[in-house]
Motif scaffolding. Structure first.
Motif, PDB file in Angstrom:
ATOM      1  N   SER A 260       0.831  -1.207   0.000  1.00 55.30           N
ATOM      2  CA  SER A 260       0.000   0.000   0.000  1.00 55.30           C
ATOM      3  C   SER A 260       0.865   1.256   0.000  1.00 55.30           C
ATOM      4  N   HIS A 262      -0.082   4.231   2.252  1.00 56.61           N
ATOM      5  CA  HIS A 262      -0.945   4.927   3.202  1.00 56.61           C
ATOM      6  C   HIS A 262      -0.583   6.408   3.227  1.00 56.61           C
ATOM      7  N   HIS A 264      -1.215   9.823   5.519  1.00 57.16           N
ATOM      8  CA  HIS A 264      -1.707  10.586   6.664  1.00 57.16           C
ATOM      9  C   HIS A 264      -1.916  12.036   6.225  1.00 57.16           C
ATOM     10  N   ARG A 336      -7.691  -0.570  12.214  1.00 55.34           N
ATOM     11  CA  ARG A 336      -7.028  -0.906  10.958  1.00 55.34           C
ATOM     12  C   ARG A 336      -7.897  -1.717  10.008  1.00 55.34           C
ATOM     13  N   ARG A 341      -8.515   5.541   8.699  1.00 58.87           N
ATOM     14  CA  ARG A 341      -8.164   5.344  10.106  1.00 58.87           C
ATOM     15  C   ARG A 341      -7.743   6.673  10.737  1.00 58.87           C
ATOM     16  N   GLU A 353      -5.805   8.871   8.217  1.00 53.57           N
ATOM     17  CA  GLU A 353      -4.946   8.033   7.370  1.00 53.57           C
ATOM     18  C   GLU A 353      -5.801   7.371   6.299  1.00 53.57           C
ATOM     19  N   ASN A 354      -5.564   7.744   5.053  1.00 53.28           N
ATOM     20  CA  ASN A 354      -6.218   7.096   3.919  1.00 53.28           C
ATOM     21  C   ASN A 354      -5.417   5.842   3.578  1.00 53.28           C
ATOM     22  N   ARG A 355      -6.033   4.657   3.762  1.00 51.17           N
ATOM     23  CA  ARG A 355      -5.338   3.385   3.607  1.00 51.17           C
ATOM     24  C   ARG A 355      -5.651   2.696   2.275  1.00 51.17           C
TER      25      ARG A 355
END
Length: 455
Positions: A260, A262, A264, A336, A341, A353-355
């Motif tokens: 990934s 991620h 923030h 998670r 998140r 946080e775009n995961r």
């Protein structure tokens, strides 16, 4: 920036570092660095290098969309001038002769910016934030795999051989010893990144065999998108020097988790630099909730920018080997299982946080898309759904499950098109549909294995 402003800065930098050669770099839609290599003296004295604007309708395989898909395109392939950003000048630390690598912005000879350039798309979104008196702050986390060299694409990838002479055969999340298996590679990687002033923070071992993650210090989105692009290039080069590959494919191995990117995200008031995601009482603010509401409403339509390849959607399937990849746009505190998140933090560090994004995505477009969705939420005062307190996986997949339906969603989302640029969206859709058609021309080993003698 005018040539008169940029030239003294580059002259001084070149002289201080003894630069003899320049790599003029531009990121295409995929994130591949295109450009020209020039002697330093010619670069400084000969004006700005040029490239055709068609590099922004080129597929990952080097092809182009069909004519009917690019009716909006100017077939003349206009020249672009490459304008260096003095804040994106780096050494090439592995070069034998002192060499600079410089990220450039693209302008037509009329002075207009090339709206298809991914870097311009991000700058366009950041200008919208600046007009509101907001300064976005981001911190990317990028996962990748180290794998054995593989020159035959018919064979699956394997974990590399470490210092012990053995391959990883089980998952070793957060293992220090598993990272130390590749100490010579990572020591050289950090030396290169230090020479380039990349703001790396931590390095950890992730869930997969040979899978690692690098975290960047938080900062300006444009600078960090530049750094992620340069880091990918640097790591690939370092891995080759140590007899292995580094890959940012979203799902390089069938029985291992995907990789990934991620992101923030927080938001400062441009005047006094306080975090507007926290209110006076230190609690999540109205803008914070509206930002999340915008992500929830628009991220499904933005998925082709966060998951740009056929392989990207293998990472987002909920299976025993998918790891913690999200399949939703729910949000929650320190959870998670959600796509969005919210880490436990002080009010000053309140962030989301775009995961969703894969490591294979173009970092300029990931940041542009995510910030655009949040911007739409804040302008529209969109309320998010209630936060998830348990597992969000039980709610099923809320995202497109393949690139084709994802492209349809992006095509139909006018608010995102208005922010990112209609001509950019049309070009991006044409390129990705051309790649999808090329993928379907290849017959897979699964089809030969299970259909050849049974249907």
């Amino acid at each position: 920036m005018s040539n008169r402003q940029e030239q003294p800065l580059l002259n001084d930098w070149f002289q201080n570092h003894g630069i003899t050669e320049v790599e003029c770099l531009v990121s295409d839609l995929t994130g591949i660095l295109k450009g020209k290599i020039m002697p330093a003296d010619k670069y400084l004295k000969g004006g700005r290098p040029r490239l055709p604007d068609s590099i922004f309708i080129q597929t990952v395989t080097g092809g182009y969309p069909d004519d009917e898909d690019i009716r909006f395109w100017n077939p003349a392939e206009r020249d672009m001038e490459l304008v260096p950003d003095p804040n994106a000048v780096y050494l090439v630390p592995w070069a034998e002769d002192p060499t600079a690598q410089i990220i450039h912005d693209c302008f037509y000879l009329t002075g207009e910016p090339v709206e298809l350039a991914p870097r311009h798309v991000l700058k366009r979104v950041l200008d919208l934030y600046a007009a509101q008196g907001w300064t976005p702050v981001v911190a990317p986390e990028v996962e990748f795999y180290l794998v054995k060299t593989n020159t035959d694409s018919d064979y699956p990838l394997e974990p590399p051989i470490g210092r012990s002479g053995r391959q990883e055969s089980s998952r070793q999340s957060f293992s220090i010893d598993a990272v130390n298996e590749f100490d010579p590679l990572f020591e050289e990687m950090y030396d290169y990144c230090d020479a380039m002033n990349l703001d790396l923070d931590t390095l950890i071992h992730e869930e997969g065999a040979g899978q690692m993650e690098v975290n960047f210090q938080h900062g300006d989105p444009l600078s960090l998108a530049d750094q992620v692009v340069m880091f990918k290039r640097t790591l690939r080069e370092t891995a080759l020097r140590h007899g292995m590959y580094a890959t940012f494919m979203a799902k390089p191995m069938a029985n291992e988790p995907g990789s990934s990117m991620h992101l923030h995200q927080s938001l400062l008031d441009s005047k006094d630099c306080h975090n507007v995601f926290a209110d006076e009482a230190g609690q999540p603010s109205r803008l914070f909730h509206s930002f999340i509401g915008g992500l929830q409403r628009y991220l499904p339509s933005a998925m082709p920018l966060l998951a740009p390849n056929v392989n990207s959607y293998r990472r987002l399937m909920r299976t025993e080997t998918s790891g913690s990849a999200p399949i939703n746009v729910e949000w929650g505190m320190d959870n998670r299982t959600v796509g969005l998140r919210v880490p436990v933090s002080t009010p000053e560090a309140t962030r989301v946080e775009n995961r969703l994004a894969g490591a294979d995505a173009n970092p300029y477009l990931v940041m542009a898309a995510s910030l655009a969705c949040g911007y739409l939420g804040m302008l529209g005062g969109i309320e998010p759904r209630p936060p998830m307190t348990g597992s969000a996986w039980s709610g099923g997949n809320q995202l497109p499950d393949d690139i084709s339906p994802a492209l349809d969603l992006l095509h139909d989302c006018k608010p995102l098109g208005d922010i990112l640029g209609e001509r950019f969206i049309n070009s991006y859709l044409a390129v990705k549909r051309a790649e999808h058609r090329a993928y379907f021309q290849v017959i897979s080993s699964w089809e030969r294995e299970h259909l050849l003698l049974r249907v």
